[in-house]
Design an enzyme around this catalytic site. Structure first.
Site, PDB file in Angstrom:
ATOM      1  CE  LYS A  52      -3.862  -2.446   2.079  1.00  0.00           C
ATOM      2  NZ  LYS A  52      -4.703  -2.775   3.243  1.00  0.00           N
ATOM      3  CD  GLN A  96      -3.591  -4.364   6.333  1.00  0.00           C
ATOM      4  OE1 GLN A  96      -3.704  -3.319   5.700  1.00  0.00           O
ATOM      5  NE2 GLN A  96      -3.964  -5.537   5.844  1.00  0.00           N
ATOM      6  CG  ASP A 119      -9.763  -0.151   4.622  1.00  0.00           C
ATOM      7  OD1 ASP A 119      -9.382  -0.647   3.551  1.00  0.00           O
ATOM      8  OD2 ASP A 119      -9.096  -0.188   5.678  1.00  0.00           O
TER       9      ASP A 119
END
Ligand code: GUN
Length: 279
Positions: A52, A96, A119
């Site tokens: 990422k 995460q 997200d």
């Protein structure tokens, strides 16, 4: 021969588009900045987080990295999220998952400002997706819609079967297919006669998390098959939820693993970061 949907190529196109938009925003004095938080050192998470950050660098998005120890308390994590929520330089926040078991994931997801929730996991964004309002959409299902559109595959009126009902993939996937006017069935671990249901699918999304579970007899001749799984087979090679070699001869289009859905997730994250700045 089926059309092999090249996720790497389509993800590269999207990253070029994001790179262009990021440069445009920069020229207007608006920086895109993603804060990435990892708690603990789960090896798979470390690889995802590294990828990422690499993608951010490629498209010109600034990234801030927070690598916290496994023993970080929920309060400490929530206070970092609160600080990032009010930091004007930070446009997106990504925590995460999975988090260590002493931390409640839902509380952390809910603590992220919905406008910075790149997200798309916050209940406010999930709710917007549900009622068809504009919000931030989870990256993997958003990436699958892009794969279909950019491969010239229309969802309108098609029988779509999603196998899997997670908050990250299955449920948002079903809602996005519905938004595209598909007729959607969601199957899961309690579904009876799964094979009969999947065999009706014009578009089959395999997101059940079981290596090579979807064999040719689960698939209708000419179906479009999208494989969300990522596993290692007996010989330690990457494989998906679909038994690729057998299913590809029956499908009209199929995503490989690796090189199908995987690269799209990060490309859509980059796209969500730009969208978050524009909000
Ligand atoms: N862990 C596995 N997939 C994801 C994802 O898409 N986002 C976050 N935050 N964590 C993950």
């Amino acid at each position: 021969m089926p059309h092999i949907i090249d996720g790497k190529e389509i993800a590269a196109q999207i990253k070029e588009e994001v790179k262009y938009k990021t440069a445009q925003l920069k020229a207007q004095g608006r920086n895109v900045c993603l804060a990435v938080i990892q708690v603990g050192a789960d090896p798979a998470s470390t690889v995802y987080v590294r990828n990422k950050k690499k993608a951010c660098e490629y498209v010109g998005i600034d990234s801030l990295s927070f690598e916290l120890s496994e023993s970080t308390s929920q309060e400490e994590l929530l206070s970092l999220v609160a600080r990032l929520n009010t930091d004007d330089k930070v446009s997106g926040i990504l925590v995460q998952l999975p988090l260590p078991s002493h931390i409640d994931e839902d509380s952390v997801i809910q603590a992220i400002s919905p406008d910075k929730d790149v997200d798309g996991f916050h209940p406010a964004n999930a709710g917007k997706l549900c009622i068809g309002e504009k919000g931030i959409v989870p990256c993997t299902p958003a990436g699958i819609i892009e794969l279909l559109k950019r491969s010239g595959i229309s969802v309108d009126g098609k029988e779509c079967v999603v196998v899997g009902r997670s908050n990250i993939v299955g449920k948002p996937m079903a809602l996005l297919l519905l938004r595209e006017n598909g007729t959607v069935t969601v199957a899961h671990s309690h579904t009876r006669n799964l094979r009969e249901i999947t065999r009706k699918a014009d578009i089959l999304i395999a997101a059940l998390g079981k290596p090579q579970f979807i064999t040719a007899d689960y698939v209708k001749e000419g179906a479009v098959v999208i494989d969300v799984g990522i596993h290692r087979d007996n010989e330690n090679r990457l494989c998906g939820d679909v038994l690729y070699e057998a299913v590809k001869d029956k499908a009209s289009a199929i995503t490989p693993v690796p090189g199908g859905v995987g690269p799209m997730t990060i490309a859509m994250l980059m796209s969500n970061c730009v969208a978050a700045v524009k909000r």
